[in-house]
Design a protein around this motif. Structure first.
Motif, mmCIF file in Angstrom:
data_model
loop_
_atom_site.group_PDB
_atom_site.id
_atom_site.type_symbol
_atom_site.label_atom_id
_atom_site.label_comp_id
_atom_site.label_asym_id
_atom_site.label_seq_id
_atom_site.Cartn_x
_atom_site.Cartn_y
_atom_site.Cartn_z
ATOM 1 N N GLY A 30 28.807 -96.819 2.940
ATOM 2 C CA GLY A 30 29.168 -96.971 1.795
ATOM 3 C C GLY A 30 30.722 -96.225 1.550
ATOM 4 O O GLY A 30 31.277 -96.354 0.570
ATOM 5 N N GLY A 31 31.200 -95.947 2.773
ATOM 6 C CA GLY A 31 32.580 -95.342 2.755
ATOM 7 C C GLY A 31 32.745 -93.959 2.105
ATOM 8 O O GLY A 31 31.760 -93.453 1.576
ATOM 9 N N ALA A 32 33.873 -93.375 2.226
ATOM 10 C CA ALA A 32 34.086 -92.185 1.763
ATOM 11 C C ALA A 32 34.086 -92.145 0.221
ATOM 12 O O ALA A 32 33.834 -91.303 -0.562
ATOM 13 C CB ALA A 32 35.633 -91.613 2.197
ATOM 14 N N THR A 33 34.497 -93.444 -0.393
ATOM 15 C CA THR A 33 34.261 -93.751 -1.791
ATOM 16 C C THR A 33 32.877 -93.542 -2.519
ATOM 17 O O THR A 33 33.025 -92.774 -3.308
ATOM 18 C CB THR A 33 34.845 -95.187 -2.293
ATOM 19 N N LEU A 34 31.997 -93.846 -1.389
ATOM 20 C CA LEU A 34 30.520 -93.448 -1.909
ATOM 21 C C LEU A 34 30.249 -91.971 -2.202
ATOM 22 O O LEU A 34 29.552 -91.721 -3.095
ATOM 23 C CB LEU A 34 29.455 -94.193 -1.254
ATOM 24 N N ALA A 82 34.743 -81.143 1.395
ATOM 25 C CA ALA A 82 35.941 -81.759 1.813
ATOM 26 C C ALA A 82 36.059 -83.203 2.201
ATOM 27 O O ALA A 82 34.899 -83.284 3.024
ATOM 28 C CB ALA A 82 36.242 -81.011 2.972
ATOM 29 N N ASP A 83 36.991 -83.960 1.591
ATOM 30 C CA ASP A 83 37.127 -85.444 1.952
ATOM 31 C C ASP A 83 37.832 -85.359 3.359
ATOM 32 O O ASP A 83 38.971 -85.251 3.137
ATOM 33 C CB ASP A 83 37.597 -86.086 1.111
ATOM 34 N N PHE A 84 37.364 -85.298 4.718
ATOM 35 C CA PHE A 84 38.142 -85.346 5.799
ATOM 36 C C PHE A 84 38.436 -86.664 6.310
ATOM 37 O O PHE A 84 38.698 -86.937 7.568
ATOM 38 C CB PHE A 84 37.442 -84.413 6.856
ATOM 39 N N SER A 85 38.267 -87.633 5.568
ATOM 40 C CA SER A 85 38.331 -89.083 6.063
ATOM 41 C C SER A 85 39.544 -89.316 7.054
ATOM 42 O O SER A 85 39.584 -89.891 8.001
ATOM 43 C CB SER A 85 38.504 -90.172 4.974
ATOM 44 N N SER A 86 40.750 -88.756 6.719
ATOM 45 C CA SER A 86 41.861 -89.090 7.481
ATOM 46 C C SER A 86 42.577 -87.956 8.321
ATOM 47 O O SER A 86 43.519 -88.216 9.185
ATOM 48 C CB SER A 86 43.052 -89.394 6.625
ATOM 49 N N ALA A 93 34.611 -93.495 8.556
ATOM 50 C CA ALA A 93 35.044 -93.663 9.939
ATOM 51 C C ALA A 93 36.410 -94.088 10.683
ATOM 52 O O ALA A 93 36.865 -93.962 11.648
ATOM 53 C CB ALA A 93 33.906 -94.632 10.796
ATOM 54 N N GLN A 94 36.830 -95.166 9.693
ATOM 55 C CA GLN A 94 37.836 -96.092 10.167
ATOM 56 C C GLN A 94 39.336 -95.397 10.499
ATOM 57 O O GLN A 94 40.197 -96.296 10.603
ATOM 58 C CB GLN A 94 38.029 -97.409 9.048
ATOM 59 N N LYS A 95 39.340 -94.093 10.840
ATOM 60 C CA LYS A 95 40.632 -93.661 11.214
ATOM 61 C C LYS A 95 40.416 -93.157 12.691
ATOM 62 O O LYS A 95 40.781 -93.601 13.645
ATOM 63 C CB LYS A 95 41.120 -92.666 10.145
ATOM 64 N N ASN A 96 39.568 -92.031 12.534
ATOM 65 C CA ASN A 96 39.564 -90.952 13.919
ATOM 66 C C ASN A 96 38.171 -91.133 14.432
ATOM 67 O O ASN A 96 37.912 -90.452 15.582
ATOM 68 C CB ASN A 96 40.195 -89.600 13.753
ATOM 69 N N SER A 141 46.390 -88.967 -4.273
ATOM 70 C CA SER A 141 45.633 -90.319 -4.732
ATOM 71 C C SER A 141 44.069 -90.233 -4.490
ATOM 72 O O SER A 141 43.591 -90.427 -5.498
ATOM 73 C CB SER A 141 46.121 -91.478 -3.997
ATOM 74 N N TRP A 142 43.911 -89.800 -3.345
ATOM 75 C CA TRP A 142 42.161 -89.614 -3.191
ATOM 76 C C TRP A 142 41.675 -88.545 -3.762
ATOM 77 O O TRP A 142 40.454 -89.035 -4.326
ATOM 78 C CB TRP A 142 42.152 -89.758 -1.609
ATOM 79 N N GLY A 143 42.298 -87.561 -4.048
ATOM 80 C CA GLY A 143 41.905 -86.568 -4.888
ATOM 81 C C GLY A 143 41.532 -86.945 -6.075
ATOM 82 O O GLY A 143 40.455 -86.604 -7.048
ATOM 83 N N PRO A 198 41.564 -82.535 2.663
ATOM 84 C CA PRO A 198 42.505 -81.636 3.574
ATOM 85 C C PRO A 198 43.943 -82.472 3.982
ATOM 86 O O PRO A 198 44.565 -81.972 4.030
ATOM 87 C CB PRO A 198 41.458 -81.425 4.519
ATOM 88 N N ASN A 199 43.432 -83.911 3.884
ATOM 89 C CA ASN A 199 44.747 -84.802 4.223
ATOM 90 C C ASN A 199 44.706 -85.826 3.388
ATOM 91 O O ASN A 199 43.745 -86.747 3.015
ATOM 92 C CB ASN A 199 44.554 -85.333 5.751
ATOM 93 N N GLU A 200 45.724 -86.115 2.539
ATOM 94 C CA GLU A 200 46.068 -87.156 1.540
ATOM 95 C C GLU A 200 46.598 -88.185 2.257
ATOM 96 O O GLU A 200 47.801 -88.177 2.763
ATOM 97 C CB GLU A 200 46.836 -86.425 0.234
ATOM 98 N N THR A 201 45.908 -89.266 2.477
ATOM 99 C CA THR A 201 46.461 -90.550 3.499
ATOM 100 C C THR A 201 47.561 -91.277 2.874
ATOM 101 O O THR A 201 48.346 -91.580 3.652
ATOM 102 C CB THR A 201 45.193 -91.502 3.669
ATOM 103 N N ILE A 202 47.583 -91.327 1.581
ATOM 104 C CA ILE A 202 48.368 -92.407 0.878
ATOM 105 C C ILE A 202 49.794 -91.308 0.496
ATOM 106 O O ILE A 202 50.946 -91.860 0.990
ATOM 107 C CB ILE A 202 47.955 -92.602 -0.404
#
Ligand code: PMP
Length: 359
Positions: A74-78, A170-174, A193-196, A101-103, A147-151
């Motif tokens: 479902g990704g971080a969005t879910l 925390a959304d640690f996706s990136s 998962a699709q970054k680190n 943007s993600w926040g 913690p890290n805003e990818t955009i």
């Protein structure tokens, strides 16, 4: 070594030894005569892979014993919805520190299930205000930050220290696995998962076991953390190949020396690039140094009319994935773990050379 230098924001570059190993094992995994994609997720062999991946991730992040690690979809969005559905009731308030943007997407989604409150946003100078200046709610169900805003290329350089009774999510996706983090300062951490971590399709959630069961009834079974915890993330068929690749990435990280080593390398890569950008009037790096991301370096050409040509020439030189997110434009170099210092050197040489020719 590949002649392509991949700075993609995600899905992003995977470590070359991981791809080589996956390629070598693709048709015949562990001498079974089949690929890992073609066996039952309930087989002993897959269970061993599952446990190994969890153990490696637990070791890399020093995850305390009272935390579960879930491997979901479902990704971080879910997770924007799932965190709200599990950790709050409809009458609760959830605090958000919004630094990009993600926040903004996270608060919009969570606000469908509880009251989302913007407790902090970037200040006039583009910096994250100190926690003392955040307008935290009286009794927030939890406080969420990115913690890290990818955009936007904005990163927290220290974990916000909240009052003890406010669970920190925390959304640690990136930026997960880019440096050591103190998991115990967080109630829940999630990351696509699709970054680190590996390929898209897998989402890692690390949560304090005491947060379960969910605080409201009637949520879909597959959005209930306790259901996944009790089923060891095998409630339904998981993305087995993505899980396998993530396990290989964790092993690769351990072989590199773990997250202290990665943090050092990532710092070096980011410094090299920011230094080159700051030294030039031809380029601008708009994020103030104290808030700069070490994973996603945002920059622009002072003369934006040259951007199309810059990107075309970069691609011709084997430098890929440098276009900024469609919502903000400009340029972005993502320097995840698998991106080498050599690739950053090649990028810096290209920046300098282009400026010399067109500046
Ligand atoms: N949060 C952050 C910080 C991200 O970078 C992304 C994806 N780039 C997302 C959430 C959304 O992730 P997904 O596409 O996996 O839902």
């Amino acid at each position: 070594m590949s002649l392509t230098h991949n700075f993609s924001a995600g899905p992003a570059k995977l470590p070359e030894p991981v791809l080589e190993r996956a390629q070598a094992e693709l048709r015949d995994w562990q001498g079974r005569g089949v690929s890992v994609m073609e066996i039952s997720h309930r087989s002993d062999a897959f269970m061993a892979l599952r446990n190994q991946a969890e153990d490696s991730l637990r070791a890399l992040l020093a995850v305390p014993d009272d935390y579960d690690i879930l491997f979901l979809q479902g990704g971080a969005t879910l997770q924007f919805a799932m965190t709200a559905l599990n950790l709050s009731t409809p009458t609760d308030t959830i605090d958000f520190a919004i630094t990009g943007s993600w926040g903004r997407k996270a608060i919009a989604e969570a606000s469908r299930f509880a009251t989302g409150h913007a407790a902090a946003t970037l200040d006039f100078d583009g910096l994250v205000p100190d926690v003392e200046a955040w307008s935290l709610s009286e009794q927030a169900a939890y406080c969420h930050y990115t913690p890290n805003e990818t955009i936007d290329g904005v990163e927290f350089h220290v974990t916000p220290k909240l009052p003890d009774d406010v669970p920190l999510v925390a959304d640690f996706s990136s930026s997960i696995l880019s440096r050591p983090i103190d998991v115990s300062e967080h109630a829940l951490i999630y990351a696509g998962a699709q970054k680190n971590i590996g390929p898209a399709g897998l989402t890692v959630v690390i949560l304090r076991r005491a947060l379960m069961p969910a605080r409201r009834d009637g949520i879909p079974e597959l959005m209930n953390y306790q259901v996944h915890s009790q089923a060891q993330s095998l409630r339904n068929t998981p993305p087995t190949f993505a899980w396998y690749l993530a396990g290989l990435v964790f092993e690769w990280l351990q072989a590199q020396g773990g997250l202290d080593v990665m943090a050092q390398r990532n710092q070096q890569k980011a410094e090299l690039l920011y230094r080159a950008l700051d030294a030039s009037e031809f380029y601008t790096a708009p994020v103030p140094p104290l808030a700069r991301s070490r994973m996603n370096v945002i920059f622009r050409l002072t003369d934006e009319s040259l951007q199309k040509r810059w990107l075309a020439e970069a691609e011709a030189a084997g430098l890929l994935g440098l276009k900024g997110h469609r919502s903000v434009g400009g340029l972005r170099a993502s320097l995840y773990n698998a991106v080498s210092l050599d690739s950053v050197r090649v990028l810096v040489d290209f920046l300098t050379d282009f400026e010399a020719r067109c500046g």
